[in-house]
Design a protein around this motif. Structure first.
Motif, short mmCIF file in Angstrom:
data_model
loop_
_atom_site.label_atom_id
_atom_site.label_comp_id
_atom_site.label_asym_id
_atom_site.label_seq_id
_atom_site.Cartn_x
_atom_site.Cartn_y
_atom_site.Cartn_z
N ALA A 131 0.83 -1.21 0.00
CA ALA A 131 0.00 0.00 0.00
C ALA A 131 0.86 1.26 0.00
CB ALA A 131 -0.94 0.00 1.21
N THR A 151 -4.41 0.04 -3.44
CA THR A 151 -5.28 0.76 -2.51
C THR A 151 -6.76 0.65 -2.89
OG1 THR A 151 -4.81 2.78 -3.77
CG2 THR A 151 -3.54 2.42 -1.74
N ALA A 210 1.05 3.51 5.52
CA ALA A 210 0.00 2.49 5.53
C ALA A 210 0.07 1.69 6.82
CB ALA A 210 0.14 1.56 4.33
N THR A 218 -6.14 -3.38 5.12
CA THR A 218 -4.97 -2.53 5.20
C THR A 218 -5.35 -1.13 4.69
OG1 THR A 218 -3.46 -4.36 4.83
CG2 THR A 218 -2.64 -2.17 4.29
N ARG A 220 -4.27 3.11 3.84
CA ARG A 220 -3.40 4.28 3.72
C ARG A 220 -3.98 5.38 4.59
NH1 ARG A 220 -0.29 5.13 -1.10
NH2 ARG A 220 -0.27 7.33 -0.55
#
Length: 276
Positions: A131, A151, A210, A218, A220
């Motif tokens: 990311a 992303t 990230a 996950t 950002r």
């Protein structure tokens, strides 16, 4: 006595083309490779599927190279492959750092980067690296190839935009500018699921940060990145981060702990890379 695997079906293609045809013709097939995650589900009785496609013999999916200034890591590249790769060490050293902390040697020998991406766990150690590095996931079905920004790949907890007839072929990473940084916080440095994991790049054009284990996927941190890029103090940026993430309480940690540690990791990242 019939074992737990007696009801499972395994198909083994000889080529990527064969694998894609099998997926096209049988949407119930589930791709597998190193099986480091799948066997956990099998052991706990939570494995939903019964029909599997063994990709492990497809050597073409293990290649690691640079093409047109883009690092390409084949989906079947193992963590051991990544650790040993001089190309990855030069191009994306934070991925080597992450790979060293994925389980023990046995898991590193079998676990694959494509499997970690496909598994879609928010605690996946390599995922914040991808990311923060602005990686792209390369997907292919029997008819065409498509590329999805990392992303934008996940749609929810253990859910992604990958379609049942698609394989993850590779991960593409553009050239990185600026210092790279990775930290995993867990019960142990390795052989433990992370309580929180951060990867970041101090790009002169603006930092990329990230986190794993603080949301359903996950994530950002665009607000935190903007705070640092716009010259806010480190303490102000840490407060932005604490408001930006929405961690939960679970068996491994509490939301308050994760929020506090995430802010501390941000401070460490910014301090450690100040003179890099």
């Amino acid at each position: 006595m019939r074992g737990i695997v007696s009801a499972l079906t395994l198909r083994r293609p000889k080529t990527i083309h064969d694998a894609l045809k099998m997926l096209r013709d049988d949407r119930e097939l589930i791709p597998l490779a190193g099986c480091t995650d799948l066997y956990v589900s099998l052991n706990f009785g939570t494995l939903a599927g019964t029909r599997f496609l063994d990709l492990w013999p497809l050597e073409r999916l293990r290649k690691i190279n640079v093409k047109d200034d883009v690092l390409e890591i084949g989906a079947l590249a193992t963590y051991t492959d990544i650790i040993a790769s001089r190309t990855v060490k030069k191009w994306l050293p934070m991925l080597v750092d992450a790979s060293r902390q994925v389980g023990g040697a046995q898991i590193q020998n079998r676990g694959t980067i494509g499997g970690n991406v496909a598994n879609a766990s928010p605690a996946g150690d390599s995922l914040p690296v991808l990311a923060a590095a602005d990686a792209t996931v390369v997907l292919r079905n029997a008819d065409h190839v498509r590329r999805v920004k990392f992303t934008e790949f996940y749609t929810g907890y253990r859910q992604s935009v990958r379609k049942p007839d698609e394989l993850i072929l590779a991960i593409e990473i553009p050239k990185q500018d600026g210092a790279q940084w990775f930290r995993k916080v867990g019960t142990r440095a390795a052989q433990a699921i992370s309580k929180i994991v951060m990867a970041a790049v101090r790009d002169p054009a603006g930092p990329r940060i990230a986190l794993g284990s603080v949301a359903a996927t996950t994530v950002r941190l665009p607000k935190t990145e903007a705070a640092l890029a716009n010259g806010l103090s480190l303490e102000e940026a840490a407060r932005v981060l604490e408001r930006e993430i929405t961690p939960i309480d679970d068996v491994r940690s509490t939301a308050d702990y994760r929020r506090t540690v995430a802010a501390n990791l941000l401070r460490r990242f910014w301090t450690d890379t100040a003179t890099a």
